[in-house]
Design an enzyme around this catalytic site. Structure first.
Site, PDB file in Angstrom:
ATOM      1  N   GLU A  33     -22.310  71.519   6.003  1.00  0.00           N
ATOM      2  CA  GLU A  33     -23.061  70.993   7.120  1.00  0.00           C
ATOM      3  C   GLU A  33     -22.163  70.038   7.891  1.00  0.00           C
ATOM      4  O   GLU A  33     -21.653  69.076   7.331  1.00  0.00           O
ATOM      5  CB  GLU A  33     -24.293  70.263   6.569  1.00  0.00           C
ATOM      6  CG  GLU A  33     -25.478  70.387   7.466  1.00  0.00           C
ATOM      7  CD  GLU A  33     -26.772  69.931   6.801  1.00  0.00           C
ATOM      8  OE1 GLU A  33     -26.944  70.162   5.593  1.00  0.00           O
ATOM      9  OE2 GLU A  33     -27.590  69.350   7.521  1.00  0.00           O
ATOM     10  N   GLY A  34     -21.948  70.353   9.163  1.00  0.00           N
ATOM     11  CA  GLY A  34     -21.118  69.471   9.980  1.00  0.00           C
ATOM     12  C   GLY A  34     -21.989  68.634  10.893  1.00  0.00           C
ATOM     13  O   GLY A  34     -23.207  68.537  10.703  1.00  0.00           O
ATOM     14  N   PHE A  36     -22.737  69.162  14.011  1.00  0.00           N
ATOM     15  CA  PHE A  36     -23.684  69.942  14.807  1.00  0.00           C
ATOM     16  C   PHE A  36     -23.936  71.337  14.283  1.00  0.00           C
ATOM     17  O   PHE A  36     -24.785  72.047  14.761  1.00  0.00           O
ATOM     18  CB  PHE A  36     -23.221  70.017  16.270  1.00  0.00           C
ATOM     19  CG  PHE A  36     -21.973  70.840  16.466  1.00  0.00           C
ATOM     20  CD1 PHE A  36     -22.067  72.202  16.690  1.00  0.00           C
ATOM     21  CD2 PHE A  36     -20.714  70.244  16.417  1.00  0.00           C
ATOM     22  CE1 PHE A  36     -20.922  72.964  16.860  1.00  0.00           C
ATOM     23  CE2 PHE A  36     -19.567  71.003  16.583  1.00  0.00           C
ATOM     24  CZ  PHE A  36     -19.668  72.360  16.810  1.00  0.00           C
ATOM     25  N   LYS A  52     -22.310  80.682  10.720  1.00  0.00           N
ATOM     26  CA  LYS A  52     -22.311  79.366  11.337  1.00  0.00           C
ATOM     27  C   LYS A  52     -23.382  79.334  12.419  1.00  0.00           C
ATOM     28  O   LYS A  52     -23.355  80.158  13.338  1.00  0.00           O
ATOM     29  CB  LYS A  52     -20.939  79.095  11.940  1.00  0.00           C
ATOM     30  CG  LYS A  52     -20.692  77.651  12.311  1.00  0.00           C
ATOM     31  CD  LYS A  52     -19.250  77.509  12.763  1.00  0.00           C
ATOM     32  CE  LYS A  52     -18.772  76.088  12.759  1.00  0.00           C
ATOM     33  NZ  LYS A  52     -17.338  76.009  13.027  1.00  0.00           N
ATOM     34  N   ASP A 185      -7.370  71.677  14.723  1.00  0.00           N
ATOM     35  CA  ASP A 185      -8.061  70.953  13.649  1.00  0.00           C
ATOM     36  C   ASP A 185      -7.601  71.471  12.292  1.00  0.00           C
ATOM     37  O   ASP A 185      -8.398  71.695  11.389  1.00  0.00           O
ATOM     38  CB  ASP A 185      -9.579  71.092  13.819  1.00  0.00           C
ATOM     39  CG  ASP A 185     -10.360  70.075  12.989  1.00  0.00           C
ATOM     40  OD1 ASP A 185      -9.752  69.124  12.458  1.00  0.00           O
ATOM     41  OD2 ASP A 185     -11.586  70.249  12.858  1.00  0.00           O
TER      42      ASP A 185
END
Ligand code: ADE
Length: 324
Positions: A33-34, A36, A52, A185
């Site tokens: 879980e990020g 957003f 996702k 990233d």
């Protein structure tokens, strides 16, 4: 056949071959879980997949970011060291946007490294002699002797494994940079593991196609992976494959330090001035000199002085053959 990995170059086609019909996914558990997004483990027929999706409170910008990630993954195509796309749901409504990628059964590299660290830290504590006053550094040395052993099992990590991870990630990143795609990233949390210690580059949430976006583009999103960012990204918002190389150096440090947070003891707001003064992370006690010299070269101030991903592939292949 719903899964069509080969047909990613359907640019301009009105019928998107990646589109998966609504209702064909069987959601199992939440994998991650990020800020957003949520990543689900799901079944698509008999195939394990990862999906996702956005959270309900996602903003329009976050939605655009996921749509962007979907388009980039279509464009990138399949490679053994890149997490491959299986499909998507882009139609607005109850499902879209939703990105379906291959399921990597061993989870992310950062959790794997921390599991290894914890297992052996526990074992070390058990066998610790009360006479021995163990300082922080002695502990790291001992830990490395215990952790980086040659016993072959799923939860061991050998020196060869470290070099193999480094090689596989640079092969994946070399492919990505040859496609003119920036990751932006690259970090251990965004590397996924499959059986046989095969690793794949994942999470293109911040990635950009250098043909369609300026290399000078700024993220509107306030959250930046500051500790993984190159000097020129921090000072001038410049992102290139050579700034991905900097992040790769940090990732290498994460691997060798078994999942530690980069720049231990340094506050985020002190990081920039420290880097501008030419300071870099020290060699972790357990790190072989040849690996440290590679990571240091990834952190050269001038992007052109850093190795390219293709030279990194060659460097790790040479180190791996030296070992055997
Ligand atoms: N966590 C996030 N993405 C994943 C994936 N594709 N497979 C397994 N675990 C994940």
């Amino acid at each position: 056949k719903m899964v069509q990995n080969e047909n990613y170059q359907n640019v301009g086609s009105s019928i998107d071959k990646w589109e998966i019909p609504g209702g064909s996914l069987d959601f199992k558990t939440i994998l991650g879980e990020g800020a957003f997004g949520i990543v689900w483990h799901a079944m698509l027929g008999n195939t394990h997949v990862a999906c996702k999706v956005l959270k309900e409170n996602a903003t329009a910008d976050e939605k655009r970011q996921l749509q962007q990630e979907i388009e980039i993954m279509k464009y990138v195509g399949s490679h053994p060291n890149i997490v491959s796309m299986i499909g998507c749901m882009t139609a607005d409504g109850s499902y879209g946007p939703l990105l379906i990628v291959e399921y990597c059964s061993k989870g992310d590299l950062l959790s794997f490294l921390r599991t290894i660290y914890n297992n052996f830290a526990n074992r070390f504590t058990l066998m610790q002699d009360t006479e021995v006053q163990v300082g922080k550094h002695d502990f790291s040395n001992k830990l490395y002797e215990l952790v980086v052993d040659e016993s072959e099992n799923e939860f061991s990590l050998s020196h060869m494994d470290i070099l193999s991870f480094a090689r596989q990630i640079s092969v994946g990143m070399n492919y990505l940079s040859s496609q003119k795609v920036l990751h932006r990233d690259l970090a251990a949390r965004n590397i996924l593991m499959c059986e046989g210690k095969r690793v794949k580059v994942s999470d293109f949430g911040l990635s950009r196609d250098v043909y369609t976006d300026s290399v000078y583009c700024k993220t509107t999103n306030g959250k930046l992976p500051v500790r993984w960012m190159a000097l020129e990204s921090l000072t001038h918002q410049i992102y290139t494959s050579q700034s991905d190389v900097w992040s790769f150096g940090i990732l290498l440090w994460e691997i060798v330090s078994l999942g530690a947070i980069p720049y231990p003891g340094v506050e985020t707001h002190d990081l920039l001035s420290l880097l501008m003064e030419g300071e870099r992370m020290a060699k972790p006690h357990m790190c072989p000199d040849e690996i440290y010299s590679v990571m240091r070269s990834c952190w050269f101030e001038s992007p052109n002085d850093r190795p390219t991903f293709s030279s990194l592939v060659a460097a790790f292949e040479a180190l791996l053959t030296k070992e055997t």
